[in-house]
Design an enzyme around this catalytic site. Structure first.
Site, PDB file in Angstrom:
ATOM      1  N   ASP A 352      41.233  16.473  33.862  1.00  0.00           N
ATOM      2  CA  ASP A 352      41.756  17.767  34.279  1.00  0.00           C
ATOM      3  C   ASP A 352      41.758  17.929  35.793  1.00  0.00           C
ATOM      4  OD1 ASP A 352      42.969  19.659  32.694  1.00  0.00           O
ATOM      5  OD2 ASP A 352      41.373  21.125  32.939  1.00  0.00           O
ATOM      6  N   ASP A 753      34.430  26.909  22.001  1.00  0.00           N
ATOM      7  CA  ASP A 753      34.066  26.132  20.825  1.00  0.00           C
ATOM      8  C   ASP A 753      33.658  27.037  19.663  1.00  0.00           C
ATOM      9  OD1 ASP A 753      31.883  27.017  22.199  1.00  0.00           O
ATOM     10  OD2 ASP A 753      30.941  25.069  22.461  1.00  0.00           O
TER      11      ASP A 753
END
Length: 1051
Positions: A352, A753
């Site tokens: 990223d 998550d």
């Protein structure tokens, strides 16, 4: 969306896609792209002299497809794997042919930039096509060496071999590929020696078939059933709270009221935490049954080709400075060496940060895997992370039977040491290379200015670019950021580091490698580097956005029905972990399992585990915790679990379904709105669902797939497919779609998550917590106090966000089970306990200062209830220790850190969460550092680092106030006419209990040599003294003792 019922491969519908038009190009020294098509070069005379070889990619249309043979397909795949694909918003997708990926030599034929013979065509510097072993593929009997481009041009123009001038005989060079359309392999002849071996294997069953009544896993209840002790303690807790409410302390009502409110909340929080644990269970898998069912030779599968589904493994990294490339490279090596069918695996790394350092480190890892992976297979190495393996203490030859193990290990160790030197030297290598090329560009610019008569005294404006090993600009982030080359502004990048392997084992030899790999499969899984496009003005959604980009790219390239995601510092410790998870997914009833969560286990933790990093005491369960989790891809797409009872009886349960069967509200025309406008992505969805089903080999399986359909080799990659993968990782792709809202990882929370797992459970899916005998994965955790508190702060802040969002379990659908609802409710509620906990920690000091206690008299009933609750608490602790298999010390560490985090990070999380909900103030979290401390000789150097953070203030104040209170009470007792020692001892005991919980925190502040920042003592001392003086001013000391009828005095 097309049905995959007739498609055997994972990309059976690829050819029907219109795809992306790809321009193969090279970058000039100035960084500009030059198309390699003849038309563009003819129109651009200024560049034509620099490039003598050129080619053009013709889209695979019926009119412009010279041939459809295995030679052409393999050539196309090799060309694709040697190209760096870039593209993005309002830009053309380009494939830059990489002659050189890294400085060191590459030998594995699957890897980009692998060595090969040069093309014999004049003025062509291309490489000859190679097969799986790296041998040259010569398409003509005259042995004229020719590259892929020249071969395609010759086929299109004349059809003649440039060497012998004879026509190419296309059919003579096709590989002998058997027909797998029926889903089974041909049976061997009666004289085939393999037949006897296969029959001997099948004698275990009378009918020669697999016993389909066997289960892949078993579920067992534990002996530590916690219903009874939890019920007993809840009952006694109710009696205790009732007594406390009915017996106030009239001498100090304020003290009694605060204590009662806190105790009621603690009771509620405890019940909320304990109820999901009322019936713990153990699950055990049977890997032998899995192997017999999916990979054992049988009459329908004589060669034992695997029928297991594909798995795509995701590794995410963001900053090579905080997440060292060597750590990520070791994680990749452990993945590439995992014990699972090689052709079924695909590894994707998400960078990223778009850093060239990460890119070249991954290329070095792929190159070293050529030696490391076959070595692991040959000698059954465990663990398969080389850094961990070579750091193990003990006898390395234990349980090793091969005579050449010591020699092989010594050679691989030397190669790994050199590999580490190359990885650690990459920053300097890239810097020196870039400085040299930039200096060359400046000289060129200066020369051009002199020739054009420009003023040479003007500053030369040449961008400080970062250069790749092949002498071209890196399309990602530069060391000196510039427009379109910064962390938040760069093109999408995709490089197939290792192309897909052949479907059949490729045995090594003693000649072509450093080691003797005879009878060892030398294939490597597919490995892809991905860096999604980033542009200013777009919300890239941090890690969740990166994971969704990998979901889309992998769906186009490999489309594994299951996804396993790992952090860059979490490696595979058990090479059979994927098989363990597959036992649950592929067994009866596994079609409605959305994910398998493996425990988080850490290494590099200090021996005492000062800050409870191991988290082994009931901190796991049905909740997805961010890493070490195997997902069903179809569940990530936002669909409900299959409803077997609603499937029409007229259609076989082993047939693929349409989108309307999955979601009646989803029309084919609405696919772009939900998933984006990629045709390949939309076509991959029903294929992934169909291939992820259990095998329909038992009457109890109502929703399965036919045996054998996954034995079919996958189709080779082509440029159009890879270009589509680049398109789906662009920054604009998710606009006006449901990615991040319903599909994929969910956005809007720093703990994406938990929210992602919650959404799946809320749609009716179920999950499994898989505890293996050997830890499935291991990773690193912060052992420094400041880093640990910041990590907990991020988790707690996400929980507060969940509580104030529509993801609150109180608003869940009826599909969420009761215990799941309580577990998720506890996830959102637990940070709020900090407000009551911090008040309760001050109560002992207030009691010592005021001379009062939370009860007026020590009644026998009060002491009896308190003793009973304490006994129940000890019993529960013993049961937790017995079930979880941890020691009392670990349990005590968890209790200590619960108070430390509750009075620091959790309290700050509540404040930050409220600020975000009420005022809309966004929260930025610090990436947890994976690097070591300053002392390289001490692996626990980070433990002694003291870095100031405001999170330390509340625990320090609590500790100092309690210490001051004990000192004040002690001094007052000494100078009393009649000392009340029982009064002092009673109050000091509870203050000491608080200080005992803060002991690890105090050790963290002291550091190694007491190097505590002065500001820690200044702020803490000022606040503690101010609070103490304020209390004395508001409520002057009352020296009169409070008497108890029994003669015992208590504050």
């Amino acid at each position: 969306m097309k049905s995959p019922g007739s498609s055997n491969g994972s990309h059976g519908t690829r050819g029907s896609s219109t795809g992306q038009t790809v321009k193969f190009a090279r970058r000039t020294s100035s960084g500009r792209y030059v198309s390699l098509s003849r038309e563009d070069l003819d129109m651009s005379g200024e560049f034509s002299g620099d490039y003598m070889n050129y080619t053009v990619h013709i889209p695979p249309t019926p009119d412009n497809q010279p041939m459809d043979t295995s030679v052409a397909a393999k050539a196309e795949e090799q060309y694709v794997s040697n190209s760096l694909f870039t593209g993005g918003f309002n830009s053309v997708t380009r494939a830059h042919l990489m002659d050189k990926v890294i400085e060191s030599q590459v030998s594995h034929p699957q890897m980009a930039g692998s060595k090969g013979s040069s093309c014999a065509m004049p003025a062509c510097d291309g490489k000859v096509m190679t097969d799986e072993r790296g041998n040259d593929v010569i398409p003509c009997e005259c042995r004229f060496k020719i590259c892929r481009d020249c071969y395609m041009d010759a086929q299109k123009e004349t059809g003649l071999c440039p060497g012998c001038k004879e026509p190419y005989r296309v059919g003579d060079f096709d590989d002998d590929v058997p027909n797998y359309s029926s889903g089974a392999l041909s049976l061997p002849g009666p004289d085939d020696p393999k037949r006897d071996r296969n029959m001997s294997m099948m004698k275990r069953n009378q009918n020669g078939d697999f016993d389909h009544n066997k289960w892949l896993f078993e579920t067992q209840g534990t002996s530590a059933d916690m219903v009874t002790p939890i019920g007993h303690k809840t009952t006694f807790l109710g009696f205790f709270l009732a007594w406390r409410v009915r017996h106030p302390n009239n001498d100090a009502v304020w003290l009694w009221l605060m204590s009662v409110v806190c105790e009621i909340w603690f009771a509620f929080s405890w019940i909320l935490d304990q109820l999901p644990k009322v019936h713990p269970i153990n699950r055990t898998t049977d890997l032998e049954v899995l192997r017999d069912k999916f990979e054992m030779p049988s009459p329908s599968n004589p060669t034992g080709r695997s029928d297991l589904p594909g798995v795509d493994l995701f590794v995410s990294t963001a900053d090579p400075e905080k997440e060292p490339p060597l750590v990520t490279a070791n994680t990749i090596l452990s993945i590439l060496a995992v014990e699972y069918p090689v052709e079924k695996l695909a590894c994707y790394v998400s960078d990223d940060g778009g850093a060239l350092l990460t890119f070249e480190a991954m290329a070095e890892a792929a190159s070293f895997a050529d030696l490391w992976v076959p070595f692991c297979r040959k000698h059954d190495i465990e663990p398969r992370n080389p850094e961990t393996y070579f750091s193990l203490k003990g006898d390395p030859t234990k349980n090793k039977s091969r005579l050449d193990f010591v020699k092989d290990r010594r050679r691989v160790k030397r190669e790994y040491d050199e590999f580490k030197v190359r990885i650690n030297g990459l920053p300097d290598s890239i810097r020196r290379r870039s400085e040299a090329f930039n200096a060359r560009e400046e000289m060129k610019m200066l020369k051009h200015m002199r020739e054009s008569g420009a003023d040479t005294l003007e500053p030369i404006k040449v961008p400080k670019a970062t250069w790749m090993a092949d002498g071209t600009h890196w399309p990602g982030t530069w060391a000196v950021s510039s427009r379109e080359h910064a962390k938040g502004d760069h093109a999408g990048i995709l490089q197939v580091m290792l192309k897909p392997p052949s479907s059949d084992p490729l045995m090594g030899s003693s000649e072509d490698k450093l080691l003797d790999f005879t009878d060892v499969d030398i294939r490597l899984p597919m490995f892809v580097y991905v860096s999604r496009e980033k542009r200013p003005g777009y919300d890239h959604n941090k890690k969740a956005g990166a994971m969704n980009a990998l979901v889309r790219a992998s769906a186009v390239l490999s489309n594994g029905p299951f996804i396993l995601n790992l952090d860059c510092d979490h490696y595979i410790y058990n090479c059979k972990a994927i098989r363990e998870g597959m036992c649950f997914m592929m067994d009866r009833g596994g079609e409605d399992i959305c994910y398998i969560q493996f425990p988080q286990r850490f290494e590099g933790i200090d021996p005492s585990d000062r800050y409870a990093n191991h988290n082994t005491v009931f901190l796991m369960g049905p909740v997805y915790v961010g890493t070490g989790c195997m997902f069903r891809r179809f569940a990530l797409y936002g669909f409900d679990p299959p409803k077997v009872d609603n499937i029409s009886e007229k259609s076989s349960e082993t047939q693929a379904l349409k989108t309307t069967d999955f979601d009646p509200d989803l029309d084919v025309n609405l696919l772009p709105k939900r998933f984006g406008n990629s045709t390949l992505l939309a076509e991959s969805i029903p294929i992934a669902e169909f291939q992820g089903r259990p095998i329909a080999d038992h009457p109890a399986i109502k929703y399965g797939r036919p045996p054998g359909i996954l034995r079919v080799p996958r189709e080779p990659l082509d440029a159009t497919t890879v270009a589509e993968a680049v398109s789906v990782i662009s920054c604009w792709y998710e606009d006006k779609t449901e990615w991040g809202d319903r599909v994929g990882w969910i956005y809007g929370s720093v703990t994406e998550d938990v929210v992602t797992g919650y959404r799946m459970h809320n749609r009716g899916w179920r999950s499994v917590y898989c505890v293996t005998k050997r830890d499935a994965f291991r990773g690193s955790a912060p052992i420094n106090l400041t880093d640990r508190l910041h990590q907990v702060l991020r988790w707690a802040t996400g929980s507060v966000e969940i509580f104030f969002s529509r993801n609150n379990a109180l608003l869940a659908s009826k599909k969420l089970k009761v215990l799941q609802r309580l577990a998720y409710l506890n996830v959102g509620v637990y940070p709020f306990t900090s407000m009551f906990l911090i008040v309760y920690c001050f109560l002992p000091a207030l009691s010592l200062f005021s001379g009062h206690f939370i009860v007026q008299t020590l009644d026998v009933s009060f002491l009896g209830l308190l003793l009973t609750i304490s006994i129940c608490l000890v019993a529960l602790a013993i049961l937790e220790v017995k079930w979880s298999g941890v020691g009392l010390e670990e349990w005590w560490r968890n209790e200590q850190f619960w108070l430390i985090s509750g009075t620091s990070a959790h309290l700050a999380a509540v404040v930050q969460g409220l600020l975000k909900v009420v005022a809309g103030i966004e929260i930025s979290f610090t990436l947890t550092s994976k690097s070591g401390g300053d002392d390289d000789d001490d692996i626990y150097a980070d433990l002694y680092l003291v870095k100031w953070t405001s999170l330390m203030i509340p625990p320090i104040v609590i500790g100092m106030v309690n210490i001051i209170a004990m000192v004040v009470a002690f001094s007052r007792t000494i100078y009393e006419t009649v000392p009340q020692w029982s009064k002092f001892i009673g109050g000091a005991f509870f203050s000491f209990w608080v200080l005992a919980h803060l002991y690890p925190f105090a050790k963290g502040l002291m550091g190694r040599r007491g190097k505590t920042p002065t500001i820690v003592f200044v702020w803490s001392g000022l606040i503690a003294i101010t609070l103490s003086l304020l209390w004395v001013a508001v409520n002057p000391n009352n020296s009169e003792a409070t008497s108890v009828p029994s003669g015992f005095t208590f504050p």
